[in-house]
Write an enzyme that holds these catalytic residues in place. Sequence first.
Site, PDB file in Angstrom:
ATOM      1  N   TYR A   7     -10.205  -1.542 -30.003  1.00 55.79           N
ATOM      2  CA  TYR A   7      -9.494  -0.293 -30.320  1.00 55.79           C
ATOM      3  C   TYR A   7      -8.103  -0.631 -30.824  1.00 55.79           C
ATOM      4  O   TYR A   7      -7.401  -1.472 -30.249  1.00 55.79           O
ATOM      5  CB  TYR A   7      -9.387   0.597 -29.078  1.00 55.79           C
ATOM      6  CG  TYR A   7      -8.646   1.899 -29.318  1.00 55.79           C
ATOM      7  CD1 TYR A   7      -9.337   3.058 -29.668  1.00 55.79           C
ATOM      8  CD2 TYR A   7      -7.259   1.963 -29.221  1.00 55.79           C
ATOM      9  CE1 TYR A   7      -8.657   4.247 -29.903  1.00 55.79           C
ATOM     10  CE2 TYR A   7      -6.576   3.144 -29.458  1.00 55.79           C
ATOM     11  CZ  TYR A   7      -7.275   4.282 -29.798  1.00 55.79           C
ATOM     12  OH  TYR A   7      -6.600   5.454 -30.041  1.00 55.79           O
TER      13      TYR A   7
ATOM     14  N   GLU B  40      -5.657   5.472 -36.506  1.00 53.76           N
ATOM     15  CA  GLU B  40      -6.554   5.014 -35.440  1.00 53.76           C
ATOM     16  C   GLU B  40      -7.764   4.328 -36.053  1.00 53.76           C
ATOM     17  O   GLU B  40      -8.428   4.895 -36.922  1.00 53.76           O
ATOM     18  CB  GLU B  40      -7.005   6.201 -34.584  1.00 53.76           C
ATOM     19  CG  GLU B  40      -7.902   5.787 -33.420  1.00 53.76           C
ATOM     20  CD  GLU B  40      -8.363   6.983 -32.604  1.00 53.76           C
ATOM     21  OE1 GLU B  40      -8.044   7.049 -31.416  1.00 53.76           O
ATOM     22  OE2 GLU B  40      -9.053   7.852 -33.179  1.00 53.76           O
TER      23      GLU B  40
END
Length: 390
Positions: free
Chosen positions: A108, A196
């Site tokens: 992530y 993101e």
Amino acid sequence: MDVHEYQAKELLARYGIPVPRGGLAYSPEQASYRCTELGGDAWVVKAQVHSGGRGEAGGVRVCRSDHEVLDAANELFGRRLVTRQAPGGKLVYRIYVEEATDIARELYLALVLDRASEKILVIASPDGGMEIEELAERAPEAVIRSVVEPAVGLTPFQAREIAFAMGLDAGQIAQASKLFQGAYRAFRDLDATLLEINPLVVTGDGELVAVDAKMSFDDNALFRHPEVSELRDRSQEDARESHAADRGLAYVGLDGDIGCMINGAGLAMATMDMIELAGGEPANFLDIGGGASPERVLKAFRAVLNDKAVRVMLINIFAGINRCDWVAKGIVAAFEEIDVSIPVVVRLAGTHVEEGRRILRESGLPIVTADSLSEAAREAVAASRAAVPA
């Protein structure tokens, strides 16, 4: 402003971030053709909507033939995709067909604008593929945070520290560092507020690839980036907010039935709180700003009434730079030009308040006036309850 996944990937690719090959489709037939263009024996069909959680909602499908791609696209086109982030659903008008990636590990990576420190914050984790909120709750120790000093940017040593903390192999550190710095440059250069990459995957060959991407941008900086501004997809936006934004109004749509027109963001927040305390629900946040002319008040009136769920309108003006008589003239003009069929509650205070109240009083319009914010909130909630059919 948000953009679609495929648009975010196109932007990131310009900054050297590896992304899978893919193609956009506007019909099932075109989606099927895209997989033959890409080649290979597996593809991922992705609904392009401004929402996370598409996989859980059935908006991401792995297909192993052009017939499966055609069937998946047939199911997705025109469907209202309901996700945790979009409980009202988002209509699917575009589909992205992407080559399947051999995923060995999911990571992530995100960059956000941290308003508390007034700096860019890098958030990373060795555990990708899930919402960061879930990850922070389940395993807070797995979330890596690194603040970027604006004067120097994301330095190579800082990028390497993040890569080591994510548990990457020694041979992947240089590649990860380059990717992180590219992501930082994209965030900085394009005036983004969110970037993101989830998941950022390690492939079976040990390469890092951005399999999914999400980007949001500062609306106030879009004039500097026409190449980003033209990526806007109005079909994914709240129609009320788009209508207001096009007219220069600061508007956020909510789920209540009491429409609000207020000057000043702080006063708007306080007004919504008072509505809640009085037992009601605000339908919107709307700040008409200081120095609002009668014409601007009329635009704000139209923006509030554009929401068919509004049963009553509350106007709360505390005039400093603004003037109560200007607002009163705008209210009268709105009644003359628009079919205002709902109760209107007005509270005026500040500059030229007596003149503003006189204009409303002598207009003969069915307007409920209030001397205080609490009184105005109570009147609006009472009118809202009276308007609800038995």
